[in-house]
Enzyme design. Structure first.
Site, PDB file in Angstrom:
ATOM      1  N   ASP A  14       0.815  -1.213   0.000  1.00  0.00           N
ATOM      2  CA  ASP A  14       0.000   0.000   0.000  1.00  0.00           C
ATOM      3  C   ASP A  14       0.849   1.263   0.000  1.00  0.00           C
ATOM      4  OD1 ASP A  14      -1.793  -1.965   0.299  1.00  0.00           O
ATOM      5  OD2 ASP A  14      -2.778  -1.161   2.086  1.00  0.00           O
ATOM      6  N   ASP A  62       0.478   4.535  -2.215  1.00  0.00           N
ATOM      7  CA  ASP A  62       0.319   5.886  -1.661  1.00  0.00           C
ATOM      8  C   ASP A  62       1.375   6.834  -2.231  1.00  0.00           C
ATOM      9  OD1 ASP A  62      -1.693   4.815  -0.195  1.00  0.00           O
ATOM     10  OD2 ASP A  62      -0.558   4.683   1.682  1.00  0.00           O
ATOM     11  N   LEU A 116     -36.994  -8.237  -9.253  1.00  0.00           N
ATOM     12  CA  LEU A 116     -36.980  -9.684  -9.469  1.00  0.00           C
ATOM     13  C   LEU A 116     -38.177 -10.321  -8.780  1.00  0.00           C
ATOM     14  CD1 LEU A 116     -33.230 -10.342  -8.611  1.00  0.00           C
ATOM     15  CD2 LEU A 116     -34.271 -10.737 -10.848  1.00  0.00           C
ATOM     16  N   GLU A 119     -25.891 -16.577  -8.575  1.00  0.00           N
ATOM     17  CA  GLU A 119     -25.050 -15.633  -7.835  1.00  0.00           C
ATOM     18  C   GLU A 119     -25.798 -15.150  -6.594  1.00  0.00           C
ATOM     19  OE1 GLU A 119     -25.849 -11.719 -10.588  1.00  0.00           O
ATOM     20  OE2 GLU A 119     -24.815 -13.421 -11.470  1.00  0.00           O
ATOM     21  N   LYS A 156     -27.719 -12.882  -3.924  1.00  0.00           N
ATOM     22  CA  LYS A 156     -28.528 -11.663  -3.987  1.00  0.00           C
ATOM     23  C   LYS A 156     -28.018 -10.760  -2.872  1.00  0.00           C
ATOM     24  CE  LYS A 156     -33.118  -9.822  -4.590  1.00  0.00           C
ATOM     25  NZ  LYS A 156     -33.216  -8.804  -3.549  1.00  0.00           N
ATOM     26  N   ASP A 209     -27.433  -7.652  -0.410  1.00  0.00           N
ATOM     27  CA  ASP A 209     -28.384  -6.830   0.314  1.00  0.00           C
ATOM     28  C   ASP A 209     -27.813  -5.427   0.486  1.00  0.00           C
ATOM     29  OD1 ASP A 209     -30.800  -6.513   1.409  1.00  0.00           O
ATOM     30  OD2 ASP A 209     -30.424  -7.686   3.222  1.00  0.00           O
ATOM     31  N   ARG A 235     -31.590   3.410  -8.116  1.00  0.00           N
ATOM     32  CA  ARG A 235     -32.642   2.773  -8.888  1.00  0.00           C
ATOM     33  C   ARG A 235     -33.922   3.608  -8.863  1.00  0.00           C
ATOM     34  NH1 ARG A 235     -36.675  -0.926  -7.442  1.00  0.00           N
ATOM     35  NH2 ARG A 235     -37.375  -2.187  -9.210  1.00  0.00           N
ATOM     36  N   GLU A 289     -24.722  -3.614  -7.163  1.00  0.00           N
ATOM     37  CA  GLU A 289     -25.219  -3.369  -5.821  1.00  0.00           C
ATOM     38  C   GLU A 289     -24.108  -2.755  -4.982  1.00  0.00           C
ATOM     39  OE1 GLU A 289     -28.381  -4.206  -5.562  1.00  0.00           O
ATOM     40  OE2 GLU A 289     -28.861  -4.540  -3.441  1.00  0.00           O
ATOM     41  N   TYR A 304     -23.581  -6.578 -11.367  1.00  0.00           N
ATOM     42  CA  TYR A 304     -24.237  -7.824 -11.752  1.00  0.00           C
ATOM     43  C   TYR A 304     -24.871  -7.820 -13.141  1.00  0.00           C
ATOM     44  CZ  TYR A 304     -28.102  -5.264  -9.526  1.00  0.00           C
ATOM     45  OH  TYR A 304     -29.002  -4.310  -9.160  1.00  0.00           O
ATOM     46  N   LYS A 360     -35.085 -16.755  -2.045  1.00  0.00           N
ATOM     47  CA  LYS A 360     -34.765 -16.069  -0.794  1.00  0.00           C
ATOM     48  C   LYS A 360     -34.324 -17.038   0.308  1.00  0.00           C
ATOM     49  CE  LYS A 360     -35.533 -11.960  -0.665  1.00  0.00           C
ATOM     50  NZ  LYS A 360     -36.507 -10.974  -0.814  1.00  0.00           N
ATOM     51  N   CYS A 372     -29.573  -1.506  41.676  1.00  0.00           N
ATOM     52  CA  CYS A 372     -29.141  -2.673  40.903  1.00  0.00           C
ATOM     53  C   CYS A 372     -30.179  -3.791  41.029  1.00  0.00           C
ATOM     54  CB  CYS A 372     -27.791  -3.148  41.420  1.00  0.00           C
ATOM     55  SG  CYS A 372     -27.309  -4.759  40.768  1.00  0.00           S
ATOM     56  N   CYS A 422     -28.354  -6.716  43.254  1.00  0.00           N
ATOM     57  CA  CYS A 422     -27.945  -6.592  44.651  1.00  0.00           C
ATOM     58  C   CYS A 422     -28.583  -5.412  45.364  1.00  0.00           C
ATOM     59  CB  CYS A 422     -26.422  -6.499  44.743  1.00  0.00           C
ATOM     60  SG  CYS A 422     -25.784  -4.930  44.165  1.00  0.00           S
ATOM     61  N   CYS A 429     -23.770  -0.473  38.441  1.00  0.00           N
ATOM     62  CA  CYS A 429     -24.105  -0.832  39.812  1.00  0.00           C
ATOM     63  C   CYS A 429     -22.883  -0.527  40.653  1.00  0.00           C
ATOM     64  CB  CYS A 429     -24.438  -2.319  39.871  1.00  0.00           C
ATOM     65  SG  CYS A 429     -24.181  -3.070  41.489  1.00  0.00           S
ATOM     66  N   CYS A 465     -21.987  -7.335  44.851  1.00  0.00           N
ATOM     67  CA  CYS A 465     -23.050  -7.686  43.914  1.00  0.00           C
ATOM     68  C   CYS A 465     -22.778  -9.068  43.320  1.00  0.00           C
ATOM     69  CB  CYS A 465     -23.114  -6.637  42.802  1.00  0.00           C
ATOM     70  SG  CYS A 465     -24.313  -7.036  41.529  1.00  0.00           S
TER      71      CYS A 465
HETATM   72  S1  IVH Z   1     -30.277  -8.685 -11.250  1.00  0.00           S
HETATM   73  C1  IVH Z   1     -33.607  -7.750 -13.971  1.00  0.00           C
HETATM   74  N1  IVH Z   1     -28.553  -9.669  -9.557  1.00  0.00           N
HETATM   75  O1  IVH Z   1     -32.202  -7.105  -6.247  1.00  0.00           O
HETATM   76  C2  IVH Z   1     -32.517  -8.074 -13.079  1.00  0.00           C
HETATM   77  N2  IVH Z   1     -30.116  -8.061  -8.783  1.00  0.00           N
HETATM   78  O2  IVH Z   1     -35.169  -7.359  -6.639  1.00  0.00           O
HETATM   79  C3  IVH Z   1     -32.524  -7.300 -11.841  1.00  0.00           C
HETATM   80  N3  IVH Z   1     -29.867  -7.491  -6.426  1.00  0.00           N
HETATM   81  O3  IVH Z   1     -32.861  -3.961  -7.528  1.00  0.00           O
HETATM   82  C4  IVH Z   1     -31.279  -7.244 -11.126  1.00  0.00           C
HETATM   83  N4  IVH Z   1     -28.178  -8.811  -6.026  1.00  0.00           N
HETATM   84  O4  IVH Z   1     -30.618  -4.242  -6.454  1.00  0.00           O
HETATM   85  C5  IVH Z   1     -29.584  -8.832  -9.752  1.00  0.00           C
HETATM   86  N5  IVH Z   1     -26.966 -10.604  -8.145  1.00  0.00           N
HETATM   87  C6  IVH Z   1     -27.987  -9.767  -8.344  1.00  0.00           C
HETATM   88  C7  IVH Z   1     -28.511  -8.972  -7.318  1.00  0.00           C
HETATM   89  C8  IVH Z   1     -29.578  -8.132  -7.565  1.00  0.00           C
HETATM   90  C9  IVH Z   1     -29.007  -7.913  -5.514  1.00  0.00           C
HETATM   91  C10 IVH Z   1     -30.944  -6.512  -6.174  1.00  0.00           C
HETATM   92  C11 IVH Z   1     -30.966  -5.384  -7.165  1.00  0.00           C
HETATM   93  C12 IVH Z   1     -32.393  -5.272  -7.625  1.00  0.00           C
HETATM   94  C13 IVH Z   1     -33.123  -6.174  -6.705  1.00  0.00           C
HETATM   95  C14 IVH Z   1     -34.210  -6.873  -7.480  1.00  0.00           C
END
Ligand code: IVH
Length: 672
Positions: free
Chosen positions: A32, A36, A82, A114, A116, A118, A137, A174, A226, A315, A409, A412, A427, A433
C-alpha cells in the site's frame, strides 16, 4: 525527459492498474505504501499543473464541496426488480415456466447463479470509457443522481480498463457495506451518541444519498456489479457469465461467489452451499439469484410488468423478523455495567430461535424507544449477537411507557450511577453484587487470565449460587470433596478441575494483573504495567503520576488502577491469592526508551497484521517508546493497519493521520 503529460499519463495508468489488482481482483502486487507514494507523486504533479487535471484522474474521487440537492436521472432502460421464490417448489415452477415458454421439454437450462446482495442498486453510465453519471434505482424509471458519491467508492472505476468497450456502457450493480464496516460504524456511532443504522442495507442506501461526498467517502462502501444496462456501439458476449467476466476485465468488481449451474438441481446445490456459508461471508445476502445464462434465451423470454421472466430471486430465511417485547431487563456485567436486554416472544431469525436481544446501553434504548409490548424488528446476521434493530411504533399498545434506568441494581440493590459523559450506567455494589462477582470470577479464570481449564462459566455460576465461592482467592481453597458434591459433577471431572486450579498457581505478573479485572486494564495494559514495574509491590506502591509513565496508561486508567489498589478488600484478595500459592517470577523494570522510533508518539493499531497479533504489535510499539491508544483522534500520530482495517483507517485518512501498513511497520520495528 518525458513531458508532464506523459508522466501524468504513466502515473494514472499505474495507479489504475494497482487499484484494479487491489479492489477488483483482490490480489495486490505492490504494498500500500508504494501505492500511496504513486498517488502523492500524482497529486504533486497535478498541483503544479492544475490545468491538466481530468475528472477521471485517480486523485479526483472526492469532490470539493457538498452538492445542493439531488437531480433526477431517467434510466435509459428501466431498472427492473426480481420475482421471488421462497420454496424449492416455487423454484421448480419457475424453471417449468422457463422451459415451457422456450419449448424445451427435455434437457436442463444453464443458469448463472449468484448471491442476492443486500445493499442498494446503482446504475453507472460510462461514455467513451469515463464514468459520466451514477444513479440510484429510484422507482425503476427515474432515480437520483449520486455521481459525486459513487466516485468516492474505490472499487467503482472512474474509467474503464482497456479500449475495447462500447461507446456508451451502462453497468449495474449493488453498493453494499461489508458487515465488519457496518458493525464498526455502529459501534462508533453508539459511543458518540449518533444515530446507528438498522442494517447494512440501510447503511449503504443512506450513505449513497448524502449531499456531502466526504461523508460517503468515510463510509466503508463496496460494490459488486451484476449486469449491463444500456449499451451503444459495442459488442458484449453471449452469456451472462461471460458478460460478468468481461466486466471484470474492464475493471469492475464482480462477486466471486458465482457459478454457472445446470437445471434446478444445480441451482439448489448452489443455494445450499452458499446458504451454509452465508454467516461466514463478509457481506449480507438475502438469497440467491438465478438467471438464464444465454442472453439470446433471455431476449426470447422477455419481461412481465416490472420483472424479467428469465430470472428469479430464491430467498433465504430472513435475518430480520418481527416479534413482541415481553420485558426489558438490565443485565449486570463484571464492571457493574447495566446492559438493557429485551426479552422477546421467541422468533426464528437468521437460522436460530432468538428470545433475548441486546439494546446495548441506556442511551441506545431511549433513542430506539423500545417499550414493553412493542412490536420490534429483531436482527441476527452471521454470528453477530441478536439485536433490536427498530420499533414499529404504529403497533404500540396503548399505555406503553418508556423504560427507565433503575436507580437500584436489579441483582444486589446497590445504587446505580452514571458518570457524566458515560454511555453506561453501573451498579456500585462491586464485589458485593452477586452478578459482578460471578462475572469477575469468570474473567479471572478465563483463558487469557489465569487460564483454569474446566472451571467454566456454568460451574462458576453454580459455585457462586451455592455460596461456595465469593472471591478469586477462594478458588484456591476449593477441594475435591466440595466439588464432587456438586450436581452433575463426577469424581473425575472434579479431580481435573482441581488439577487445573493447581496448575494455574504458577503464572506471570501480566496474567495476574489482567485477571484482577481492574477497569480499563486489558491484556496490553497489564503487560505494559508488568514490563514497566517488574513487581506487583512496585505497582501497588506507585503513585498515579508514576503509573502514567507507563506507555499506554493515561490519567483515567491510572486513576482506575489506584482506585482498585487503594481498596482494602482488593488488597485482601491479592494477599489471599499469594498465600494460597499463586506466584510469578519477578523481573527487572523496563523503562520505555526516550529515543525509540515511537517515543512521544501515540499509535493506534487496527486490522489483521500478517506476522503478529495486534497485542504483540502494541507491545512492540510500547517497547519502542510509543503510547498505544484505542481509537483514532486528532491526537493520533500513526495508525498501523493490517488486513480488513475498517472505520479506523478511513477515519485516520480523513483526519490526515499518518498510516503505516504492515510492511512499513515491520521496517520501523526492525530498525531498517
Ligand atoms: S439482477 C432484472 N442480480 O435485487 C434483473 N439483482 O429485486 C434485476 N440485487 O434492484 C437485477 N443482487 O438491487 C440482480 N446478483 C444480483 C442482485 C440483484 C441484488 C438486487 C438489485 C435489484 C433487486 C431486485
Amino acid at each position: 525527459m518525458s513531458s508532464v503529460q506523459e508522466r501524468l499519463d504513466a502515473l494514472r495508468e499505474q495507479l489504475r492498474h494497482h487499484s484494479y489488482l487491489y479492489h477488483v481482483l483482490d490480489d495486490p502486487e505492490i504494498p500500500d505504501i508504494e501505492y500511496d507514494r504513486l498517488m502523492r507523486d500524482l497529486q504533486h504533479l497535478e498541483a503544479e499543473h492544475p490545468e491538466l487535471i481530468t475528472p477521471d484522474s485517480p486523485t479526483q474521487r472526492v469532490g470539493e464541496k457538498p452538492i445542493e440537492g439531488f437531480s433526477t436521472v431517467t434510466h435509459r432502460l428501466p431498472m427492473l426488480s426480481l420475482d421471488n421464490a421462497f420454496t424449492e417448489e416455487e423454484l421448480r415452477d419457475f424453471d417449468q415456466r422457463v422451459r415451457k415458454r422456450l419449448e424445451l421439454d427435455d434437457g436442463d437450462i444453464a443458469y448463472a447463479a449468484e448471491p442476492k446482495l443486500d445493499g442498494a442498486a446503482i446504475s453507472l453510465m460510462y461514455v467513451n470509457g469515463v464514468l459520466e453519471v451514477a444513479a440510484t434505482r429510484g422507482d425503476g424509471t427515474t432515480g437520483e443522481d449520486v455521481t459525486h458519491n459513487a466516485r468516492t467508492i474505490e472499487s467503482i472505476p472512474l474509467r474503464i480498463r482497456g479500449n475495447d468497450y462500447p461507446d456508451v456502457l451502462e453497468v449495474r450493480g449493488e453498493v453494499f457495506m461489508p458487515r465488519a464496516g457496518f458493525e464498526a460504524y455502529n459501534a462508533a456511532a453508539r459511543e458518540t451518541g449518533e444515530k446507528t443504522f438498522v442494517n447494512p442495507r440501510n447503511a449503504a442506501a443512506g450513505s449513497l444519498r448524502q449531499l456531502d461526498p466526504k461523508l460517503t467517502a468515510s463510509r466503508p462502501l463496496d460494490i459488486y456489479v451484476y449486469s449491463t444496462g444500456f449499451v451503444e456501439n459495442g459488442e458484449l458476449p453471449n452469456t451472462h457469465s461471460d458478460v460478468l467476466m468481461q466486466l471484470q476485465e474492464w475493471g469492475f468488481k464482480v462477486c466471486p461467489e458465482r457459478k454457472r449451474v445446470s437445471g434446478v438441481d444445480g441451482c439448489l446445490d448452489f443455494y445450499r452451499d452458499i446458504g451454509d456459508r452465508r454467516g461466514a461471508l463478509s457481506y449480507d445476502i438475502d438469497g440467491v439469484v438465478y438467471k438464464v445464462d444465454s442472453l439470446a434465451l433471455q431476449r426470447d423470454l422477455g419481461f412481465v410488468s416490472r420483472a424479467p421472466r428469465w430470472a428469479i430471486a430464491h430467498k433465504f430465511p430472513a435475518q430480520e423478523e418481527l416479534t413482541v417485547v415481553k420485558a426489558v431487563e438490565f443485565q449486570v456485567g463484571r464492571t457493574g455495567a447495566l446492559t438493557p436486554v429485551a426479552r422477546l416472544e421467541p422468533v426464528f431469525v437468521g437460522g436460530v430461535t432468538v428470545s433475548n436481544a441486546t439494546l446495548h446501553n441506556i442511551d441506545e434504548l431511549h433513542r430506539k424507544d423500545v417499550r414493553v409490548g412493542d412490536t420490534v424488528v429483531v436482527r441476527r446476521a452471521g454470528d453477530v449477537i441478536p439485536e433490536v434493530a427498530s420499533v414499529i411504533t404504529s403497533k404500540r399498545p396503548d399505555g406503553a411507557k418508556p423504560v427507565e434506568l433503575p436507580d437500584r441494581c436489579p441483582v444486589c440493590g446497590s445504587a446505580v450511577v452514571r458518570e457524566d459523559g458515560e454511555a453506561v450506567a453501573r451498579c456500585t455494589g462491586g464485589l458485593f453484587c452477586e452478578a459482578q462477582r460471578t462475572e469477575a470470577l469468570k474473567h479471572f479464570v478465563s483463558r487469557k487470565a489465569m487460564d483454569i481449564e474446566g472451571l467454566g462459566a456454568k460451574l462458576i455460576e453454580q459455585l457462586v449460587a451455592q455460596e461456595m465461592l465469593h472471591t478469586p482467592a477462594e478458588i484456591y481453597s476449593l477441594d475435591l470433596e466440595a466439588l464432587s458434591g456438586l450436581e452433575r459433577m463426577g469424581e473425575k471431572s472434579a479431580a481435573n478441575v482441581i488439577a487445573a486450579i493447581d496448575k494455574s498457581r504458577e503464572t506471570t505478573l501480566e496474567r495476574f494483573l489482567f485477571a484482577l479485572g481492574i477497569r480499563e486494564v486489558g491484556e496490553a495494559t497489564a503487560r505494559s504495567l508488568a514490563n514497566h514495574f517488574g513487581t506487583l509491590e512496585a505497582i501497588v506502591e506507585a503513585p498515579e503520576e508514576e503509573l502514567q509513565n507507563v506507555p499506554d496508561v493515561g490519567p483515567i486508567v491510572a486513576g482506575r488502577i489506584r482506585h482498585f489498589l487503594d481498596e482494602p478488600q482488593n488488597l485482601e484478595v491479592i494477599r489471599g491469592l499469594r498465600e494460597r500459592g499463586v506466584a510469578w517470577p519477578d523481573r527487572e523494570p523496563q523503562q520505555a526508551p526516550a529515543d525509540g522510533p515511537f517515543s512521544g508518539k501515540t499509535v493506534v493499531v487496527t486490522g489483521t497484521l500478517p506476522d503478529m497479533t495486534r497485542n504483540e504489535a502494541k507491545a512492540l510499539i510500547m517497547q519502542l517508546g510509543g503510547k498505544v491508544a484505542g481509537s483514532v483522534s486528532g491526537k493520533t500520530d500513526y495508525l498501523v493497519y493490517g488486513d480488513k482495517a475498517g472505520s479506523k483507517l478511513s477515519k485516520a485518512e480523513s483526519l490526515g493521520v499518518e498510516t503505516l501498513d504492515a510492511e512499513q511497520f515491520a521496517k520501523i520495528v526492525s530498525g531498517s
